[in-house]
Write an enzyme that holds these catalytic residues in place. Structure first.
Site, PDB file in Angstrom:
ATOM      1  CE  LYS A   1      -1.392  47.707 -60.842  1.00 47.02           C
ATOM      2  NZ  LYS A   1      -2.748  48.970 -60.046  1.00 47.02           N
TER       3      LYS A   1
ATOM      4  CE  LYS B   1       6.003  51.244 -52.866  1.00 48.37           C
ATOM      5  NZ  LYS B   1       5.409  51.937 -52.407  1.00 48.37           N
TER       6      LYS B   1
ATOM      7  CD  GLN C   1      -0.130  47.343 -56.352  1.00 43.25           C
ATOM      8  OE1 GLN C   1      -1.339  48.458 -56.094  1.00 43.25           O
ATOM      9  NE2 GLN C   1       0.730  48.538 -56.671  1.00 43.25           N
TER      10      GLN C   1
ATOM     11  CE  LYS D   1      -3.861  49.879 -53.545  1.00 44.67           C
ATOM     12  NZ  LYS D   1      -3.848  50.420 -54.906  1.00 44.67           N
TER      13      LYS D   1
ATOM     14  N   GLY E   1      -0.153  55.291 -51.504  1.00 47.28           N
ATOM     15  CA  GLY E   1      -1.562  56.707 -51.891  1.00 47.28           C
ATOM     16  C   GLY E   1      -2.159  55.665 -52.580  1.00 47.28           C
ATOM     17  CG  ASP E   2      -5.981  53.119 -54.404  1.00 44.50           C
ATOM     18  OD1 ASP E   2      -5.300  52.457 -55.182  1.00 44.50           O
ATOM     19  OD2 ASP E   2      -7.348  53.026 -54.196  1.00 44.50           O
TER      20      ASP E   2
ATOM     21  CG  ASN F   1      -2.955  60.768 -58.452  1.00 41.58           C
ATOM     22  OD1 ASN F   1      -2.359  60.107 -58.924  1.00 41.58           O
ATOM     23  ND2 ASN F   1      -2.101  62.229 -58.277  1.00 41.58           N
TER      24      ASN F   1
ATOM     25  CB  SER G   1       6.307  53.770 -55.367  1.00 43.10           C
ATOM     26  OG  SER G   1       4.594  54.356 -55.378  1.00 43.10           O
TER      27      SER G   1
ATOM     28  CB  THR H   1      -0.403  56.461 -61.628  1.00 42.80           C
ATOM     29  OG1 THR H   1       0.026  56.635 -60.773  1.00 42.80           O
ATOM     30  CG2 THR H   1      -1.925  55.442 -62.151  1.00 42.80           C
TER      31      THR H   1
HETATM   32  P1  NDP Z   1      -8.725  59.781 -56.106  1.00 40.41           P
HETATM   33  O1  NDP Z   1      -9.544  59.601 -54.647  1.00 40.41           O
HETATM   34  O2  NDP Z   1      -7.326  61.060 -56.015  1.00 40.41           O
HETATM   35  O3  NDP Z   1     -10.063  60.398 -57.008  1.00 40.41           O
HETATM   36  C1  NDP Z   1     -10.978  58.927 -57.189  1.00 40.41           C
HETATM   37  C2  NDP Z   1     -11.660  59.075 -58.072  1.00 40.41           C
HETATM   38  O4  NDP Z   1     -12.714  58.383 -58.755  1.00 40.41           O
HETATM   39  C3  NDP Z   1     -12.977  60.735 -58.113  1.00 40.41           C
HETATM   40  O5  NDP Z   1     -12.870  61.294 -58.923  1.00 40.41           O
HETATM   41  C4  NDP Z   1     -13.933  60.278 -57.324  1.00 40.41           C
HETATM   42  O6  NDP Z   1     -15.301  60.888 -57.007  1.00 40.41           O
HETATM   43  C5  NDP Z   1     -14.319  58.580 -57.985  1.00 40.41           C
HETATM   44  N1  NDP Z   1     -14.547  57.787 -58.002  1.00 40.41           N
HETATM   45  C6  NDP Z   1     -14.537  57.072 -56.431  1.00 40.41           C
HETATM   46  N2  NDP Z   1     -15.483  56.080 -56.525  1.00 40.41           N
HETATM   47  C7  NDP Z   1     -16.395  56.317 -57.349  1.00 40.41           C
HETATM   48  C8  NDP Z   1     -17.860  55.564 -57.849  1.00 40.41           C
HETATM   49  N3  NDP Z   1     -18.297  54.481 -56.965  1.00 40.41           N
HETATM   50  N4  NDP Z   1     -18.073  55.853 -58.593  1.00 40.41           N
HETATM   51  C9  NDP Z   1     -17.497  57.398 -59.871  1.00 40.41           C
HETATM   52  N5  NDP Z   1     -16.656  58.006 -59.478  1.00 40.41           N
HETATM   53  C10 NDP Z   1     -16.212  57.660 -58.492  1.00 40.41           C
HETATM   54  O7  NDP Z   1      -7.932  58.040 -56.548  1.00 40.41           O
HETATM   55  P2  NDP Z   1      -7.029  57.628 -58.052  1.00 40.41           P
HETATM   56  O8  NDP Z   1      -7.044  59.066 -58.758  1.00 40.41           O
HETATM   57  O9  NDP Z   1      -5.803  58.031 -57.162  1.00 40.41           O
HETATM   58  O10 NDP Z   1      -7.744  55.775 -57.988  1.00 40.41           O
HETATM   59  C11 NDP Z   1      -8.555  55.450 -59.371  1.00 40.41           C
HETATM   60  C12 NDP Z   1      -8.277  54.939 -59.562  1.00 40.41           C
HETATM   61  O11 NDP Z   1      -6.675  54.565 -59.807  1.00 40.41           O
HETATM   62  C13 NDP Z   1      -9.066  53.862 -58.258  1.00 40.41           C
HETATM   63  O12 NDP Z   1      -8.555  52.290 -58.596  1.00 40.41           O
HETATM   64  C14 NDP Z   1      -7.016  53.107 -57.962  1.00 40.41           C
HETATM   65  O13 NDP Z   1      -6.948  51.653 -57.460  1.00 40.41           O
HETATM   66  C15 NDP Z   1      -6.216  53.380 -58.852  1.00 40.41           C
HETATM   67  N6  NDP Z   1      -4.829  53.411 -58.826  1.00 40.41           N
HETATM   68  C16 NDP Z   1      -4.247  54.507 -58.733  1.00 40.41           C
HETATM   69  C17 NDP Z   1      -3.408  55.240 -58.320  1.00 40.41           C
HETATM   70  C18 NDP Z   1      -2.280  56.482 -57.752  1.00 40.41           C
HETATM   71  O14 NDP Z   1      -0.711  56.418 -58.049  1.00 40.41           O
HETATM   72  N7  NDP Z   1      -2.882  56.702 -57.108  1.00 40.41           N
HETATM   73  C19 NDP Z   1      -1.536  53.795 -59.239  1.00 40.41           C
HETATM   74  C20 NDP Z   1      -2.509  52.573 -60.605  1.00 40.41           C
HETATM   75  C21 NDP Z   1      -4.101  52.706 -59.538  1.00 40.41           C
HETATM   76  P3  NDP Z   1     -15.205  60.891 -55.715  1.00 40.41           P
HETATM   77  O15 NDP Z   1     -14.913  62.369 -55.498  1.00 40.41           O
HETATM   78  O16 NDP Z   1     -16.997  61.860 -56.160  1.00 40.41           O
HETATM   79  O17 NDP Z   1     -15.328  60.521 -54.431  1.00 40.41           O
END
Ligand code: NDP
Length: 447
Positions: free
Chosen positions: A116, A92, A113, A128, A167-168, A243, A379, A212
């Site tokens: 976690k 997962k 993961q 993943k 998603g991620d 997200n 999830s 999250t």
């Molecule tokens: P999103 O794609 O929804 O958002 C990512 C955000 O981070 C955007 O604002 C993006 O900006 C920014 N970002 C990405 N790369 C960079 C970078 N190199 N420098 C600065 N900003 C950056 O992803 P999520 O919110 O889903 O995920 C965010 C983090 O949380 C990740 O590490 C993910 O693995 C982790 N996570 C997510 C979960 C989920 O349920 N979605 C669950 C657990 C962990 P831009 O638009 O410019 O790319």
């Protein structure tokens, strides 16, 4: 061989075998170095080669993803899925679409993961996946064609009892919808439990989108309560505007915190009146534009191009964007700004020396694998609802999510204490997650 020698030997082997994988090596090192006292208590793990097995994915897939652009040109991306550890249940973990995705990133995320998912107490293994595809600037049709092509290969490796992607970064409900649609067409069956993060009309769970971010704040709230404080009036800096960041901001505000920043990969917004979450959602989710557009809705806010939010003084920092976003210099800036708490919303956002520096400077530190487990917990709840063919209400899901996050905090804190590291939630999370996986692996024999 004693426990320390064993751990060091495994670490050296991992480094030797995975030379071009710095993120994976970092993640393994971060976990394994905290496990020495566990191996001391369980010397049988050495003969069973438990650590050697836990650092090696059960299997991994790399595949071609060809798709046709609106200009008629054929483009080729690389798709990945790593099935890290299935001892506790179906693999997962999310799928990430970002140009930086490679085997290293996917393996590090799958490794994290695994522990976690163990912490949630739900029956889920670790996996993943993703692709080095950049969704930025792509049309709706291009996104759909890419997702469809990705799944025409991925479908072979997944299933409700096999491997359940979500998603991620770069993959939200829209992409999950396209992937599930193509999966259903190819397989000719309705297996809703094969993906999580689905839309509500076809088997999604209420609360998954928010889970999250909300879970981060439930966990943070426990950390703060433990120190005899509350979130009310605290200055909070958050990175990201996707997200995770969006719903962390929303929930923190509902607890009375003052969230003053958000960002994207181009720069950050500082709004001393408090971030307007509806403006963020409008720009990022509805219009899918850059965060600097925030100034059009909130002209009194400021935008800092090419800068990170960590230079803003605050009580609490919540990195919610991506890995490696807080290095040692950022950690020093945070401490100078009076930081008291840091909870990792993103996966591995802090470098190892940054974590060390923060903890030595009395910052109460919450590690990602515990803090952001709310997403995968929900999830897990979505999978349960799909199996039972019923839907819980928003209140029921939120109540369960809160219960899981509070329980994770307690488990992590108690485990740290039991292993002589009171207050060190990094050690607590690693050991508590590991013990669960280790027990299942030992019971299942050498596989
Ligand atoms: P999103 O794609 O929804 O958002 C990512 C955000 O981070 C955007 O604002 C993006 O900006 C920014 N970002 C990405 N790369 C960079 C970078 N190199 N420098 C600065 N900003 C950056 O992803 P999520 O919110 O889903 O995920 C965010 C983090 O949380 C990740 O590490 C993910 O693995 C982790 N996570 C997510 C979960 C989920 O349920 N979605 C669950 C657990 C962990 P831009 O638009 O410019 O790319």
């Amino acid at each position: 061989m004693d426990a320390k020698e064993y751990v060091n030997k495994v670490l050296a082997d991992v480094e030797n075998r995975n030379k071009d994988e710095p993120e994976f090596n970092n993640a393994v090192k971060e976990v394994l170095t905290t496990l020495i006292p566990v191996v001391e208590k369980h010397p049988e793990y050495i003969k069973a080669g438990l650590l050697e097995r836990i650092v090696e994915p059960e299997r991994q897939f790399i595949f071609r993803v060809p798709w046709v652009g609106d200009d008629g040109q054929v483009y080729v991306n690389r798709g990945f899925r790593v099935q890290m550890n299935g001892a506790l249940g179906p693999y997962k973990g999310g799928n990430r679409f970002h140009p930086s995705v490679n085997v290293d990133i996917v393996k590090f995320l799958g490794f994290e993961q695994t522990f976690k998912n163990a912490l949630t107490g739900l029956p889920m293994g670790g996996g993943k996946g993703g692709a080095d595809f950049d969704p930025k600037g792509k049309s709706e049709n291009e996104i759909m064609r890419f997702c469809q092509s990705y799944v025409t290969e991925l479908y072979k490796y997944i299933g409700p009892d096999v491997d359940v992607p979500a998603g991620d970064i770069g993959v939200g409900a829209r992409e999950i919808g396209y992937m599930y649609g193509m999966y259903r067409k190819i397989k000719g069956v309705s297996e809703q439990g094969v993906f999580t993060g689905k839309g509500l009309s076809y088997g999604g769970s209420v609360g998954r989108t928010e889970a999250t971010g909300y879970g981060i704040i439930y966990f943070l709230n426990e950390m703060i309560k433990d120190k005899g404080e509350t979130l009310e009036g605290k200055r909070v800096i958050i990175s990201g505007s996707g997200n995770v960041a969006t719903y962390a901001i929303k929930k923190a505000q509902s607890f009375g915190a003052k969230v003053i920043t958000c960002s994207d990969s181009n720069g950050y917004i500082l709004d001393e009146d408090g971030i307007d979450i509806n403006a963020v959602i409008q720009i990022k989710e509805v219009e899918r534009k850059r965060i600097k557009e925030y100034l059009k809705i909130r002209p009194n806010a400021k935008y800092f191009e090419g800068k990170k939010v960590w230079e803003v003084p605050a009580d609490i920092a919540l990195p919610c964007a991506t890995q490696g976003e807080i290095n040692i210099d950022d950690a020093k800036a945070l401490v100078s700004g009076g930081l008291k708490y840091l909870a990792e919303g993103a996966n591995m956002p802090c470098s190892l020396d940054a974590i060390d520096y923060l903890m030595k400077n009395e910052v109460y530190f919450g590690p990602a694998k515990a803090v952001n487990a709310g997403g995968v917990s929900c999830s897990g709840l979505e999978m349960t609802q799909n199996s039972m063919r019923l839907s819980w209400t928003a209140e029921e899901v939120d109540e369960k999510l809160k219960g899981i996050m509070v329980n994770i905090y307690k488990t992590v804190k108690e485990t740290a204490k039991n292993y002589g590291n009171e207050g060190n939630l990094v050690v607590g999370a690693n050991i508590a997650g590991f013990l669960k996986v280790a027990e299942a692996m030992m019971a299942q024999g050498v596989i």
